[in-house]
Design an enzyme around this catalytic site. Structure first.
Site, PDB file in Angstrom:
ATOM      1  CB  ALA A  63      -0.866  -0.015   1.252  1.00  0.00           C
ATOM      2  N   GLY A 102       0.514  -5.018   0.764  1.00  0.00           N
ATOM      3  CA  GLY A 102      -0.695  -4.960  -0.063  1.00  0.00           C
ATOM      4  C   GLY A 102      -0.489  -5.565  -1.438  1.00  0.00           C
TER       5      GLY A 102
HETATM    6  N1  T1G Z   1       4.684   3.373  -0.097  1.00  0.00           N
HETATM    7  C1  T1G Z   1       5.171   4.592  -0.442  1.00  0.00           C
HETATM    8  N2  T1G Z   1       6.468   4.830  -0.839  1.00  0.00           N
HETATM    9  C2  T1G Z   1       7.268   3.762  -0.902  1.00  0.00           C
HETATM   10  C3  T1G Z   1       6.832   2.453  -0.552  1.00  0.00           C
HETATM   11  C4  T1G Z   1       5.472   2.282  -0.149  1.00  0.00           C
HETATM   12  N3  T1G Z   1       4.982   1.089   0.177  1.00  0.00           N
HETATM   13  N4  T1G Z   1       7.880   1.611  -0.703  1.00  0.00           N
HETATM   14  C5  T1G Z   1       8.915   2.368  -1.127  1.00  0.00           C
HETATM   15  N5  T1G Z   1       8.558   3.642  -1.249  1.00  0.00           N
HETATM   16  C6  T1G Z   1       9.396   4.761  -1.719  1.00  0.00           C
HETATM   17  C7  T1G Z   1      10.578   5.038  -0.803  1.00  0.00           C
HETATM   18  O1  T1G Z   1      10.233   5.910   0.236  1.00  0.00           O
HETATM   19  C8  T1G Z   1      11.579   5.660  -1.776  1.00  0.00           C
HETATM   20  O2  T1G Z   1      11.198   7.001  -1.965  1.00  0.00           O
HETATM   21  C9  T1G Z   1      11.310   4.910  -3.074  1.00  0.00           C
HETATM   22  O3  T1G Z   1       9.988   4.365  -2.941  1.00  0.00           O
HETATM   23  C10 T1G Z   1      12.262   3.776  -3.305  1.00  0.00           C
HETATM   24  O4  T1G Z   1      12.277   2.963  -2.151  1.00  0.00           O
HETATM   25  C11 T1G Z   1      -2.698  -2.790   3.440  1.00  0.00           C
HETATM   26  C12 T1G Z   1      -0.697  -1.962   5.350  1.00  0.00           C
HETATM   27  C13 T1G Z   1      10.256  -2.242  -2.073  1.00  0.00           C
HETATM   28  C14 T1G Z   1      12.131  -3.349  -0.964  1.00  0.00           C
HETATM   29  O5  T1G Z   1       6.629  -2.243   3.805  1.00  0.00           O
HETATM   30  O6  T1G Z   1      10.695  -2.287   1.599  1.00  0.00           O
HETATM   31  O7  T1G Z   1       0.990  -2.722   2.325  1.00  0.00           O
HETATM   32  O8  T1G Z   1      13.179   8.084  -1.013  1.00  0.00           O
HETATM   33  O9  T1G Z   1      14.665   3.408  -1.502  1.00  0.00           O
HETATM   34  O10 T1G Z   1      15.894   0.010  -1.656  1.00  0.00           O
HETATM   35  O11 T1G Z   1      -1.522  -4.598   4.245  1.00  0.00           O
HETATM   36  O12 T1G Z   1      11.140   0.201  -0.714  1.00  0.00           O
HETATM   37  O13 T1G Z   1      13.043   7.724  -3.457  1.00  0.00           O
HETATM   38  O14 T1G Z   1      11.507   9.372  -2.318  1.00  0.00           O
HETATM   39  O15 T1G Z   1      13.320   1.634  -0.338  1.00  0.00           O
HETATM   40  O16 T1G Z   1      14.972  -0.591  -3.932  1.00  0.00           O
HETATM   41  C15 T1G Z   1       4.085  -2.734   3.029  1.00  0.00           C
HETATM   42  C16 T1G Z   1       8.222  -1.000   1.731  1.00  0.00           C
HETATM   43  C17 T1G Z   1       3.409  -1.412   3.067  1.00  0.00           C
HETATM   44  C18 T1G Z   1       7.572  -2.329   1.635  1.00  0.00           C
HETATM   45  C19 T1G Z   1      12.517  -1.393  -2.489  1.00  0.00           C
HETATM   46  N6  T1G Z   1       5.237  -2.665   2.155  1.00  0.00           N
HETATM   47  N7  T1G Z   1       9.245  -0.788   0.718  1.00  0.00           N
HETATM   48  O17 T1G Z   1      13.683  -1.061  -1.847  1.00  0.00           O
HETATM   49  O18 T1G Z   1      14.007   1.315  -2.736  1.00  0.00           O
HETATM   50  S1  T1G Z   1       2.069  -1.431   4.208  1.00  0.00           S
HETATM   51  C20 T1G Z   1       6.436  -2.407   2.635  1.00  0.00           C
HETATM   52  C21 T1G Z   1      10.426  -1.457   0.777  1.00  0.00           C
HETATM   53  C22 T1G Z   1       0.865  -2.346   3.427  1.00  0.00           C
HETATM   54  C23 T1G Z   1      -1.334  -3.447   3.534  1.00  0.00           C
HETATM   55  C24 T1G Z   1      -0.318  -2.687   4.237  1.00  0.00           C
HETATM   56  C25 T1G Z   1      11.453  -1.066  -0.242  1.00  0.00           C
HETATM   57  C26 T1G Z   1      11.542  -2.037  -1.438  1.00  0.00           C
HETATM   58  P1  T1G Z   1      12.290   8.101  -2.199  1.00  0.00           P
HETATM   59  P2  T1G Z   1      13.639   2.336  -1.579  1.00  0.00           P
HETATM   60  P3  T1G Z   1      14.757  -0.109  -2.578  1.00  0.00           P
END
Ligand code: T1G
Length: 688
Positions: A63, A102
């Site tokens: 998400a 998500g």
């Molecule tokens: N939402 C918004 N922005 C996100 C994002 C997300 N889920 N994931 C990454 N970004 C942005 C991040 O801030 C950065 O921005 C850019 O993307 C690149 O990320 C309903 C409640 C996928 C393994 O927890 O673990 O789903 O700094 O530098 O090293 O159940 O990003 O460039 O402006 O980290 O290649 C659950 C979170 C959400 C995964 C990639 N998902 N993301 O790593 O790039 S909660 C997560 C990561 C949810 C549902 C629920 C990593 C990555 P900027 P990055 P990366």
């Protein structure tokens, strides 16, 4: 369809492609056209099957975290997944890169999931202080079983595509053009026809649950949660998936999600998610980084050996230099032993150990550093020794090589000034054990060149470190604030608190351990040597060291330790010593509350952080939070000292600091102007 979503037909198979760079987060502007597309394709008789895929480097990574804490715009993910499950024709998720949170929940809404061999799948919401809120805790157990689901959801750790296939989460793993494989897979299903059962209706997983084993595992995981709410909620929700009918379990998941998303803990952990990424951003655009192919490390002691392992683990060949062959062999033997421990624990294969050891070249000749692009010095913490090493480095290091010092508090400008190439000099302050601790304080000296800085910030990410760039001052950000936090520890003991009482206040706050237990673990002699070097004293700690009580390594420090054990036991001798020292100083003991302990240790910590921001030693308050959470065990559920100050109430912190300043006259309590402004403005940025 929209800028963020496209549909193309491959014969009778429709491919829905999400395109929301950088990680295809399920932002509102994706959800809306996605819902529309699914309804249209469901009702389009010419469509025999549907494939959901993503453009760019990854499948949906969750998400959109930036939307949390704001009114959620419809449709929500749950509604999209519910719609997916009304589709009778086969639906297939084509997963490459990562399917997280998500993103995996969306895929669980499909009848089938196919993955690229390199894909990783997981539900990491617990790391954001949440639980999966799109049905993940109820659907995942139906595919992989409750115990596996529990472990995946409470750890938040993603699994590889092959493991997901073995577990029943993924139906096929492909190499090459994934979308084409997915289309063929979907077409074959449609051709075979039949009833396609949504995951929600596959009950065998939960039914086969060994509840006793499940509850035992859940209890063990709860024990490790250390006050964090999300792991407990995750375990409860997976248990509901076993015990309750699907829709009841789903509703219960929702209620837990709504509670957690509004919690301070989740706000803190979401803050840290973005703070870690912000910390790696340097001013200035498109700085060309220097090429790093080989790394040199000077000193094969505890720090040097750990640093060398960190680079080798990151895939970099390392030249490890020592003053003598014996010292070199000792260092290499320790590295070999450390890898063997990992192999024994199963966190490393024997092959991987061999590969990593092959990265090392030992030497006692500075000339062997001539082909290194980065050289990190990790020798004895003495300015004269450091200057001598940098003098020798100058003679051998190639033009453009970055010269780094691992000092944890010495003046890096002075070290740089001892060379003719200060633009190549900076600090790389690793934390012990350097091959394990994630934090890397990168110290920008006055003359450090921007490309040298950008190069090591990028390098830190490549070796799995969380980098924070800080300026030069005594102790940089971490150790300088640690000194402020510890400045009252002795006074609290003399005035009546015991080491275990103070440590309990810290563990109740959420720290893995308190300052006295930490001191005993690290070795009290280190602090003693530093104090002596700087002409400072700590009457109780110094006396303990004079008695040879260095902590765990001598079986007694502030606590007693049974032979080989790590469990601290209160020592009446130490408490008697404290009483004697207090009497000598005419201090009569009194009852001291946990609240007072936190006020006199963590409020000065925040205050010192404010001074560090005022001096520009740290660029952002959130950088300080990243340092403390990744380097000093500050509880993640509190978001770091500067974020916590916002929760604790900056006005109260200023008022209590003032009180202790009046009462003790100590500078560590004198409220920093920025903290006062922050108290008025409500945030560090606004107060800045
Ligand atoms: N939402 C918004 N922005 C996100 C994002 C997300 N889920 N994931 C990454 N970004 C942005 C991040 O801030 C950065 O921005 C850019 O993307 C690149 O990320 C309903 C409640 C996928 C393994 O927890 O673990 O789903 O700094 O530098 O090293 O159940 O990003 O460039 O402006 O980290 O290649 C659950 C979170 C959400 C995964 C990639 N998902 N993301 O790593 O790039 S909660 C997560 C990561 C949810 C549902 C629920 C990593 C990555 P900027 P990055 P990366």
């Amino acid at each position: 369809m929209s800028d963020f979503l496209g549909i193309h037909r491959n014969g009778d198979v429709a491919v829905v492609t999400i395109d929301n760079p950088p990680v295809n987060a399920l932002s509102f502007h994706v959800r809306e056209p996605l819902m529309q597309a699914l309804v249209e394709l469901r009702d389009d008789a010419s469509v025999a099957a549907i494939v959901i895929a993503c453009a760019g480097r990854t499948f949906v990574a969750g998400a959109d975290i930036t939307e949390f804490g704001k009114p959620m715009r419809q449709p929500e993910l749950r509604a999209i997944v519910a719609t997916l499950e009304t589709i009778a024709k086969p639906t297939v998720a084509a997963i490459h890169g990562t399917a997280l949170g998500g993103g995996l929940e969306l895929a669980l809404g499909c009848h089938f999931r196919v993955a690229d061999a390199g894909a990783r799948l997981g539900l990491p919401e617990v790391k954001l202080g949440l639980l999966p809120g799109g049905g993940g805790t109820v659907r995942l157990p139906r595919l992989v079983g409750a115990l596996k689901a529990l472990k995946m959801i409470v750890s938040g750790a993603p699994i590889a595509a092959t493991e997901a296939h073995e577990a029943g989460l993924v139906d096929a793993v492909f190499e090459g053009d994934l979308t084409t494989h997915a289309v063929n897979f979907a077409r074959e299903l449609a051709r075979k026809g039949g009833l396609f059962t949504p995951v929600r209706d596959r009950d065998e997983g939960p039914k086969e649950t060994d509840l006793a084993a499940f509850d035992a595992e859940a209890a063990e995981l709860a024990r490790k949660a250390r006050g964090l709410e999300a792991p407990i909620a995750c375990a409860q929700s997976v248990r509901n998936a076993v015990m309750l009918p699907f829709d009841e379990a789903l509703a219960a998941e929702r209620a837990l999600f709504v509670k957690l998303v509004a919690s301070d803990q989740s706000r803190a952990q979401r803050h840290l998610f973005f703070a870690e990424r912000e910390a790696a951003k340097l001013p200035g655009k498109d700085i060309v980084k220097r090429r790093i192919a080989r790394v040199g490390v000077i000193g094969a002691g505890t720090m040097g050996g750990g640093i060398a392992m960190a680079f080798a683990n990151g895939g970099y060949p390392v030249t490890l230099l020592e003053t003598s062959h014996e010292a070199l062999q000792r260092g290499l033997a320790t590295i070999d032993k450390n890898y063997s421990v990992s192999v024994t624990r199963g966190s490393l294969t024997a092959d991987a150990k061999r590969e990593r050891l092959a990265q090392f070249k030992g030497s006692t000749d500075y000339a062997d550093l001539a082909d290194c692009d980065l050289i990190v010095e990790a020798v004895f913490e003495d300015m004269a020794v450091k200057r001598e090493v940098f003098g020798k480095l100058e003679a051998v290091a190639k033009p453009g090589a970055i010269l780094a010092t691992n000092t944890s508090y010495l003046d890096i400008d002075e070290i740089a000034a001892s060379t003719s190439r200060p633009q190549d000099v900076l600090g790389l302050h690793f934390f012990s054990p350097a091959n394990v601790m994630k934090l890397l304080e990168i110290v920008r000296a006055d003359k450090t060149a921007p490309d040298a800085l950008a190069t090591v910030v990028d390098l830190a990410r490549r070796i799995g470190k969380v980098a924070v760039v800080v300026g030069v001052c005594h102790g940089f950000v971490g150790n300088r604030m640690l000194a402020a936090r510890g400045s009252e520890s002795e006074a609290l003991l003399l005035e009546g608190a015991t080491p275990s009482q103070i440590d309990k206040a810290f563990t109740d706050f959420g720290w893995p351990m308190g300052p006295f237990q930490m001191g005993d673990l690290a070795g009290l002699d280190i602090g003693w040597r530093n104090r002596k070097a700087r002409g400072q004293t700590a009457v109780i700690a110094d006396t303990l060291c004079e008695q040879g009580r260095f902590g765990q390594k001598t079986g007694r420090g502030f606590y007693l330790y049974e032979a080989g054990a790590r469990t601290p036991m209160p020592d009446p001798e130490v408490e008697a010593l404290i009483r004697d020292k207090a009497a000598e100083k005419g201090i009569s003991p009194r009852a001291i509350s946990a609240e007072e302990i936190i006020e006199r240790t963590l409020y000065p910590l925040v205050n010192e952080g404010a001074k560090i921001l005022e001096e520009g030693i740290a660029a952002r308050a959130s950088d300080i939070d990243v340092v403390w959470v990744n380097g000093y065990g500050f509880p993640i559920g509190r978001g770091g000292p500067m974020f916590w100050a916002g929760l604790e109430g900056p006005a109260r912190i200023v008022e209590r600091l003032d009180y202790w300043h009046q009462r003790t006259g100590k500078d560590v309590f004198k409220p920093a102007p920025l903290l006062k402004r922050m108290a008025g403005a409500g945030s560090w940025e606004a107060g800045g």
